[in-house]
Design a protein around this motif. Sequence first.
Motif, PDB file in Angstrom:
ATOM      1  N   ALA A 212       0.841  -1.199   0.000  1.00 25.66           N
ATOM      2  CA  ALA A 212       0.000   0.000   0.000  1.00 25.66           C
ATOM      3  C   ALA A 212       0.873   1.245   0.000  1.00 25.66           C
ATOM      4  N   VAL A 213       0.382   2.278  -0.649  1.00 26.24           N
ATOM      5  CA  VAL A 213       1.043   3.581  -0.675  1.00 26.24           C
ATOM      6  C   VAL A 213       0.105   4.600  -0.046  1.00 26.24           C
ATOM      7  N   ILE A 214       0.552   5.205   1.047  1.00 24.42           N
ATOM      8  CA  ILE A 214      -0.207   6.273   1.703  1.00 24.42           C
ATOM      9  C   ILE A 214       0.215   7.589   1.063  1.00 24.42           C
ATOM     10  N   THR A 215      -0.766   8.380   0.616  1.00 20.31           N
ATOM     11  CA  THR A 215      -0.438   9.550  -0.196  1.00 20.31           C
ATOM     12  C   THR A 215      -1.416  10.694   0.019  1.00 20.31           C
ATOM     13  N   ASP A 216      -0.931  11.916  -0.246  1.00 15.78           N
ATOM     14  CA  ASP A 216      -1.786  13.094  -0.295  1.00 15.78           C
ATOM     15  C   ASP A 216      -2.334  13.321  -1.703  1.00 15.78           C
ATOM     16  N   ASP A 217      -1.830  12.538  -2.669  1.00 14.04           N
ATOM     17  CA  ASP A 217      -2.186  12.730  -4.081  1.00 14.04           C
ATOM     18  C   ASP A 217      -2.715  11.419  -4.653  1.00 14.04           C
ATOM     19  N   CYS A 218      -3.960  11.102  -4.330  1.00 13.86           N
ATOM     20  CA  CYS A 218      -4.553   9.839  -4.774  1.00 13.86           C
ATOM     21  C   CYS A 218      -4.607   9.688  -6.295  1.00 13.86           C
ATOM     22  N   PRO A 219      -5.002  10.721  -7.055  1.00 16.08           N
ATOM     23  CA  PRO A 219      -5.083  10.533  -8.506  1.00 16.08           C
ATOM     24  C   PRO A 219      -3.749  10.126  -9.133  1.00 16.08           C
ATOM     25  N   THR A 220      -2.648  10.747  -8.685  1.00 15.84           N
ATOM     26  CA  THR A 220      -1.341  10.416  -9.252  1.00 15.84           C
ATOM     27  C   THR A 220      -0.942   8.986  -8.932  1.00 15.84           C
ATOM     28  N   VAL A 221      -1.097   8.582  -7.679  1.00 12.80           N
ATOM     29  CA  VAL A 221      -0.703   7.222  -7.290  1.00 12.80           C
ATOM     30  C   VAL A 221      -1.634   6.194  -7.924  1.00 12.80           C
ATOM     31  N   ARG A 222      -2.906   6.512  -8.035  1.00 17.60           N
ATOM     32  CA  ARG A 222      -3.841   5.597  -8.700  1.00 17.60           C
ATOM     33  C   ARG A 222      -3.438   5.364 -10.144  1.00 17.60           C
ATOM     34  N   GLU A 223      -3.024   6.443 -10.848  1.00 17.35           N
ATOM     35  CA  GLU A 223      -2.593   6.290 -12.238  1.00 17.35           C
ATOM     36  C   GLU A 223      -1.353   5.413 -12.328  1.00 17.35           C
ATOM     37  N   VAL A 224      -0.412   5.582 -11.402  1.00 19.06           N
ATOM     38  CA  VAL A 224       0.803   4.765 -11.396  1.00 19.06           C
ATOM     39  C   VAL A 224       0.458   3.294 -11.182  1.00 19.06           C
ATOM     40  N   VAL A 225      -0.371   3.025 -10.186  1.00 21.36           N
ATOM     41  CA  VAL A 225      -0.755   1.643  -9.886  1.00 21.36           C
ATOM     42  C   VAL A 225      -1.439   0.996 -11.088  1.00 21.36           C
ATOM     43  N   ALA A 226      -2.341   1.728 -11.730  1.00 23.95           N
ATOM     44  CA  ALA A 226      -3.053   1.191 -12.878  1.00 23.95           C
ATOM     45  C   ALA A 226      -2.106   0.916 -14.043  1.00 23.95           C
ATOM     46  N   ARG A 227      -1.168   1.827 -14.257  1.00 22.50           N
ATOM     47  CA  ARG A 227      -0.227   1.656 -15.380  1.00 22.50           C
ATOM     48  C   ARG A 227       0.687   0.457 -15.162  1.00 22.50           C
ATOM     49  N   VAL A 228       1.220   0.318 -13.959  1.00 22.94           N
ATOM     50  CA  VAL A 228       2.102  -0.821 -13.671  1.00 22.94           C
ATOM     51  C   VAL A 228       1.323  -2.134 -13.770  1.00 22.94           C
ATOM     52  N   ALA A 229       0.092  -2.139 -13.278  1.00 19.53           N
ATOM     53  CA  ALA A 229      -0.726  -3.338 -13.364  1.00 19.53           C
ATOM     54  C   ALA A 229      -1.007  -3.715 -14.810  1.00 19.53           C
ATOM     55  N   ALA A 230      -1.255  -2.705 -15.669  1.00 23.06           N
ATOM     56  CA  ALA A 230      -1.520  -2.965 -17.079  1.00 23.06           C
ATOM     57  C   ALA A 230      -0.305  -3.561 -17.767  1.00 23.06           C
ATOM     58  N   GLU A 231       0.877  -3.068 -17.413  1.00 23.85           N
ATOM     59  CA  GLU A 231       2.118  -3.577 -17.992  1.00 23.85           C
ATOM     60  C   GLU A 231       2.343  -5.036 -17.626  1.00 23.85           C
ATOM     61  N   ARG A 232       1.879  -5.413 -16.442  1.00 20.59           N
ATOM     62  CA  ARG A 232       2.118  -6.771 -15.946  1.00 20.59           C
ATOM     63  C   ARG A 232       1.005  -7.749 -16.296  1.00 20.59           C
ATOM     64  N   SER A 233      -0.034  -7.271 -16.936  1.00 17.79           N
ATOM     65  CA  SER A 233      -1.154  -8.135 -17.271  1.00 17.79           C
ATOM     66  C   SER A 233      -0.746  -9.107 -18.382  1.00 17.79           C
ATOM     67  N   PRO A 234      -1.369 -10.290 -18.420  1.00 20.63           N
ATOM     68  CA  PRO A 234      -1.047 -11.269 -19.481  1.00 20.63           C
ATOM     69  C   PRO A 234      -1.223 -10.699 -20.887  1.00 20.63           C
TER      70      PRO A 234
END
Length: 238
Positions: A212-234
């Motif tokens: 988990a990442v605790i942050t004051d900037d949810c939109p930025t961290v959400r975009e990072v998490v989504a992008r990394v997850a997309a890269e790792r998808s089958p």
Amino acid sequence: MTLVVAHRGATGAARQNTVEAFGLARRLGADWVELDVRRTAEGVLVAHHDAHLPDGRLIARTPLDELPDWVPTLAEAFEACEGMGVLVEVKNDPDEADYDGENTIAVAVAGLTSAYRPYDEVMVSSFNGATVERIRQVDERLATALLMFDPVRVLQGPERAAAGGHTAIQPYHATVDGALLRRARQASVQVWVWTVNDAASAEALVRLGVDAVITDDCPTVREVVARVAAERSPEASQ
């Protein structure tokens, strides 16, 4: 997938530790909300970071009905966080004026938390190790975490957390590296990092595999998490 945790709610977009901030966090993409807890003069649990109000009054000596309207009770905070997990940080620093050496605040937090939240949607943490231990004594079903800043304590964190039956460690993000993550995995301990507010740091930590990442900037961290997850998808590897 790494969880996005809104630090004190949607800090920066609303007054922190308020019903407004908690509700806004959900709309900004938070999976969980982190909030701080203190006690009023009559022992009511409220969400507030500092021991004193902005006007200098000590919360521990101020009745609930004399607090500003924007300070919610913990019960009101839980209700505002519907649909998200809640990370409850118990503020109990020996150097502060409201220090509770008997940890009665921990007993109160454990009781109210278990009454308001499913066990899989809540975690309780504190910089005070004795406070976290007291939480587990009251209700060992509650997930607990050791909150830490000092690099030496972070190094000892995974093994110490595992020995105490804690779910996670919560280290300052700059103290986290791959070696710590590997040791945490070996100890079956999660790693929740604070407080990460830039995309580069968030991406490095997400790629390391923090839980988990605790942050004051949810939109930025959400975009990072989504992008990394997309890269790792089958699909991405085809």
